[in-house]
Design a protein around this motif. Structure first.
Motif, PDB file in Angstrom:
ATOM      1  N   ASP A  71       0.822  -1.211   0.000  1.00  0.00           N
ATOM      2  CA  ASP A  71       0.000   0.000   0.000  1.00  0.00           C
ATOM      3  C   ASP A  71       0.854   1.258   0.000  1.00  0.00           C
ATOM      4  OD1 ASP A  71      -2.754   1.002   0.025  1.00  0.00           O
ATOM      5  OD2 ASP A  71      -2.236   1.836   1.982  1.00  0.00           O
ATOM      6  N   SER A  72       2.043   1.187   0.584  1.00  0.00           N
ATOM      7  CA  SER A  72       2.932   2.357   0.557  1.00  0.00           C
ATOM      8  C   SER A  72       3.565   2.534  -0.817  1.00  0.00           C
ATOM      9  CB  SER A  72       4.008   2.236   1.633  1.00  0.00           C
ATOM     10  OG  SER A  72       4.908   1.186   1.336  1.00  0.00           O
ATOM     11  N   VAL A  73       3.765   1.439  -1.537  1.00  0.00           N
ATOM     12  CA  VAL A  73       4.329   1.511  -2.884  1.00  0.00           C
ATOM     13  C   VAL A  73       3.285   2.005  -3.881  1.00  0.00           C
ATOM     14  CG1 VAL A  73       5.281   0.138  -4.793  1.00  0.00           C
ATOM     15  CG2 VAL A  73       6.053  -0.273  -2.451  1.00  0.00           C
ATOM     16  N   ALA A  74       2.041   1.544  -3.709  1.00  0.00           N
ATOM     17  CA  ALA A  74       0.943   1.940  -4.607  1.00  0.00           C
ATOM     18  C   ALA A  74      -0.279   2.269  -3.762  1.00  0.00           C
ATOM     19  CB  ALA A  74       0.635   0.829  -5.601  1.00  0.00           C
ATOM     20  N   PRO A  75      -0.338   3.475  -3.189  1.00  0.00           N
ATOM     21  CA  PRO A  75      -1.452   3.851  -2.319  1.00  0.00           C
ATOM     22  C   PRO A  75      -2.808   3.683  -3.021  1.00  0.00           C
ATOM     23  CG  PRO A  75       0.300   5.476  -2.190  1.00  0.00           C
ATOM     24  CD  PRO A  75       0.655   4.551  -3.322  1.00  0.00           C
ATOM     25  N   GLY A  76      -3.794   3.228  -2.244  1.00  0.00           N
ATOM     26  CA  GLY A  76      -5.133   3.091  -2.786  1.00  0.00           C
ATOM     27  C   GLY A  76      -5.383   1.787  -3.520  1.00  0.00           C
ATOM     28  N   LEU A  77      -4.548   0.785  -3.279  1.00  0.00           N
ATOM     29  CA  LEU A  77      -4.762  -0.508  -3.918  1.00  0.00           C
ATOM     30  C   LEU A  77      -6.123  -1.079  -3.551  1.00  0.00           C
ATOM     31  CD1 LEU A  77      -1.369  -2.429  -3.459  1.00  0.00           C
ATOM     32  CD2 LEU A  77      -2.367  -1.645  -5.612  1.00  0.00           C
ATOM     33  N   LEU A  78      -6.758  -1.730  -4.501  1.00  0.00           N
ATOM     34  CA  LEU A  78      -8.027  -2.395  -4.237  1.00  0.00           C
ATOM     35  C   LEU A  78      -7.761  -3.611  -3.352  1.00  0.00           C
ATOM     36  CD1 LEU A  78     -11.062  -2.299  -5.021  1.00  0.00           C
ATOM     37  CD2 LEU A  78     -10.509  -3.936  -6.841  1.00  0.00           C
ATOM     38  N   PRO A  79      -8.426  -3.712  -2.196  1.00  0.00           N
ATOM     39  CA  PRO A  79      -8.170  -4.845  -1.293  1.00  0.00           C
ATOM     40  C   PRO A  79      -8.495  -6.188  -1.944  1.00  0.00           C
ATOM     41  CG  PRO A  79      -9.352  -3.097  -0.146  1.00  0.00           C
ATOM     42  CD  PRO A  79      -9.369  -2.743  -1.607  1.00  0.00           C
ATOM     43  N   HIS A  80      -7.746  -7.192  -1.551  1.00  0.00           N
ATOM     44  CA  HIS A  80      -7.962  -8.562  -2.013  1.00  0.00           C
ATOM     45  C   HIS A  80      -7.863  -9.514  -0.833  1.00  0.00           C
ATOM     46  CE1 HIS A  80      -7.312  -6.930  -6.023  1.00  0.00           C
ATOM     47  NE2 HIS A  80      -7.515  -8.126  -6.565  1.00  0.00           N
ATOM     48  N   ARG A  81      -8.351 -10.703  -1.028  1.00  0.00           N
ATOM     49  CA  ARG A  81      -8.058 -11.779  -0.094  1.00  0.00           C
ATOM     50  C   ARG A  81      -6.765 -12.447  -0.557  1.00  0.00           C
ATOM     51  NH1 ARG A  81      -8.970 -17.349   0.777  1.00  0.00           N
ATOM     52  NH2 ARG A  81      -9.965 -17.589  -1.279  1.00  0.00           N
ATOM     53  N   LEU A  82      -5.851 -12.607   0.377  1.00  0.00           N
ATOM     54  CA  LEU A  82      -4.573 -13.244   0.099  1.00  0.00           C
ATOM     55  C   LEU A  82      -4.440 -14.499   0.946  1.00  0.00           C
ATOM     56  CD1 LEU A  82      -2.272 -10.069   0.308  1.00  0.00           C
ATOM     57  CD2 LEU A  82      -3.424 -10.962  -1.733  1.00  0.00           C
ATOM     58  N   VAL A  83      -3.774 -15.488   0.420  1.00  0.00           N
ATOM     59  CA  VAL A  83      -3.469 -16.700   1.185  1.00  0.00           C
ATOM     60  C   VAL A  83      -1.953 -16.794   1.317  1.00  0.00           C
ATOM     61  CG1 VAL A  83      -3.650 -19.205   1.312  1.00  0.00           C
ATOM     62  CG2 VAL A  83      -5.551 -17.866   0.373  1.00  0.00           C
ATOM     63  N   LEU A  84      -1.495 -16.743   2.556  1.00  0.00           N
ATOM     64  CA  LEU A  84      -0.065 -16.801   2.852  1.00  0.00           C
ATOM     65  C   LEU A  84       0.295 -18.186   3.364  1.00  0.00           C
ATOM     66  CD1 LEU A  84       2.798 -15.658   3.522  1.00  0.00           C
ATOM     67  CD2 LEU A  84       1.823 -14.844   5.681  1.00  0.00           C
ATOM     68  N   THR A  85       1.234 -18.842   2.718  1.00  0.00           N
ATOM     69  CA  THR A  85       1.789 -20.101   3.206  1.00  0.00           C
ATOM     70  C   THR A  85       3.301 -19.946   3.272  1.00  0.00           C
ATOM     71  OG1 THR A  85       1.837 -20.990   0.945  1.00  0.00           O
ATOM     72  CG2 THR A  85      -0.061 -21.549   2.314  1.00  0.00           C
ATOM     73  N   THR A  86       3.889 -20.533   4.280  1.00  0.00           N
ATOM     74  CA  THR A  86       5.336 -20.384   4.446  1.00  0.00           C
ATOM     75  C   THR A  86       5.911 -21.550   5.234  1.00  0.00           C
ATOM     76  OG1 THR A  86       7.097 -18.943   5.292  1.00  0.00           O
ATOM     77  CG2 THR A  86       5.049 -18.989   6.540  1.00  0.00           C
ATOM     78  N   ASP A  87       7.114 -21.949   4.883  1.00  0.00           N
ATOM     79  CA  ASP A  87       7.879 -22.883   5.701  1.00  0.00           C
ATOM     80  C   ASP A  87       9.088 -22.171   6.288  1.00  0.00           C
ATOM     81  OD1 ASP A  87       9.235 -22.567   3.335  1.00  0.00           O
ATOM     82  OD2 ASP A  87       9.536 -24.701   2.949  1.00  0.00           O
ATOM     83  N   LEU A  88       9.013 -20.836   6.295  1.00  0.00           N
ATOM     84  CA  LEU A  88      10.085 -20.004   6.826  1.00  0.00           C
ATOM     85  C   LEU A  88       9.735 -19.601   8.258  1.00  0.00           C
ATOM     86  CD1 LEU A  88      12.734 -18.692   5.696  1.00  0.00           C
ATOM     87  CD2 LEU A  88      11.375 -16.640   5.264  1.00  0.00           C
ATOM     88  N   PRO A  89      10.461 -20.098   9.258  1.00  0.00           N
ATOM     89  CA  PRO A  89      10.168 -19.699  10.638  1.00  0.00           C
ATOM     90  C   PRO A  89      10.243 -18.185  10.811  1.00  0.00           C
ATOM     91  CG  PRO A  89      11.714 -21.540  10.596  1.00  0.00           C
ATOM     92  CD  PRO A  89      11.587 -21.051   9.189  1.00  0.00           C
ATOM     93  N   VAL A  90       9.314 -17.629  11.583  1.00  0.00           N
ATOM     94  CA  VAL A  90       9.200 -16.186  11.748  1.00  0.00           C
ATOM     95  C   VAL A  90      10.110 -15.698  12.873  1.00  0.00           C
ATOM     96  CG1 VAL A  90       7.615 -14.289  12.295  1.00  0.00           C
ATOM     97  CG2 VAL A  90       6.835 -16.228  10.897  1.00  0.00           C
ATOM     98  N   GLY A  91      10.846 -14.621  12.611  1.00  0.00           N
ATOM     99  CA  GLY A  91      11.605 -13.943  13.652  1.00  0.00           C
ATOM    100  C   GLY A  91      12.809 -14.685  14.181  1.00  0.00           C
ATOM    101  N   VAL A  92      13.455 -15.512  13.328  1.00  0.00           N
ATOM    102  CA  VAL A  92      14.614 -16.266  13.809  1.00  0.00           C
ATOM    103  C   VAL A  92      15.893 -15.939  13.046  1.00  0.00           C
ATOM    104  CG1 VAL A  92      13.188 -18.171  14.658  1.00  0.00           C
ATOM    105  CG2 VAL A  92      14.104 -18.254  12.318  1.00  0.00           C
ATOM    106  N   GLY A  93      15.835 -14.955  12.122  1.00  0.00           N
ATOM    107  CA  GLY A  93      17.045 -14.548  11.412  1.00  0.00           C
ATOM    108  C   GLY A  93      17.205 -15.145  10.037  1.00  0.00           C
ATOM    109  N   LEU A  94      16.095 -15.580   9.421  1.00  0.00           N
ATOM    110  CA  LEU A  94      16.167 -16.202   8.100  1.00  0.00           C
ATOM    111  C   LEU A  94      15.594 -15.311   7.000  1.00  0.00           C
ATOM    112  CD1 LEU A  94      15.226 -19.883   9.019  1.00  0.00           C
ATOM    113  CD2 LEU A  94      17.505 -18.900   8.675  1.00  0.00           C
TER     114      LEU A  94
END
Length: 287
Positions: A71-94
């Protein structure tokens, strides 16, 4: 970065790999993309942003970092539903925030038809993330080195090794020091290290990993656990380990010929999680 053109009502997936860096000032200019990463599936338009995922530490609305960057790169973007999947542990330095930043820019590029070049994507991302090598590694794949004196970026070859990430079950309050009191390596040491990775130089890696002693890489509170893991890695046929980014993840390397390395390491460690990964040679993709 691999892309394909987006058509109206066409579902699309953005993939960005995680990145391993060493935390020393020299090592922040050395980054390696890994096969663990995050995926964003762009679904239908919505009244408000909705990000479906199963990560307890991440938000589900417009405050999610991926959406806020988009939204900061392209203000006013039309909202969407997104599906996030990850095998990257959060907040561990990766490189999770590095990946989320690039995913947000790529999301804005697709939804707003900005047609950003790879150079423009990197320039935009540097407004959020400070390390060019990490951004280039995630975008292009492989191992990237950056010389801040000449601003030269170079992709390095990496021979096949076993890459295993260790994360502790319980984090100490601070796993790495706020600053380094001593520097034990120089630019020549890192040059030799990258050459050793390029050749899978068994003798060098066996005798020089980690480049910097773990005692200087981690806090006194985390050192006993980190040293225990390092010893287990060596006993199981590996070379040793080093801290990934700001930790507490530890990167464990072993030769390909140690076919039972992962199995033995799992049995050797009574706590913590192991993520078997590899060098991602492709980088970010849109499919």
């Amino acid at each position: 970065m691999s892309t394909r053109s987006r058509k109206e009502d066409d579902l699309m997936r953005i993939h960005v790999p995680g990145v391993i860096t060493s935390r020393s000032p020299l090592g922040q200019n050395l980054a390696t993309a890994i096969t663990a990463g995050l995926n964003i599936d762009i679904e239908e338009e919505a009244l408000d942003w909705q990000i479906d995922h199963h990560e307890a530490k991440l938000s589900h609305d417009e405050s999610n970092m991926i959406v806020s960057v988009a939204d900061s790169v392209a203000p006013g973007l039309l909202p969407h539903r997104l599906v996030l999947t990850t095998d990257l542990p959060v907040g561990v330095g990766l490189g999770g925030s590095n990946a989320a930043t690039l995913a947000g820019i790529m999301l804005a590029d697709q939804l707003a038809d900005l047609h950003l070049s790879e150079t423009q994507i990197i320039e935009t991302a540097l407004g959020y993330e400070p390390f060019p090598a990490a951004l280039h590694a995630a975008l292009h794949g492989g191992m990237q080195t950056y010389d801040p004196r000449t601003e030269r970026l170079e992709r390095q070859a990496v021979q096949a090794l076993q890459w295993v990430i260790y994360t502790p079950d319980q984090f100490v309050e601070a796993s790495v020091p706020s600053h380094y009191t001593e520097q034990n390596v120089n630019a020549a040491d890192y040059a030799r290290f990258t050459k050793a990775l390029a050749k899978a130089d068994d003798n060098y890696l066996r005798n020089h990993l980690p480049l910097e002693p773990l005692r200087t890489q981690v806090t006194p509170e985390y050192f006993p656990q980190a040293e225990m893991v390092n010893r287990a890695v060596i006993q199981c046929g590996g070379y040793g380990c080093f801290v990934a980014g700001n930790g507490p993840a530890l990167v464990c390397l072993a030769p390909i010929r140690s076919t039972r390395f992962v199995e033995l390491l799992k049995h050797s460690l009574s706590a913590g999680q192991l993520l078997v990964t590899d060098v991602d040679t492709t980088g970010a993709t849109i499919s």
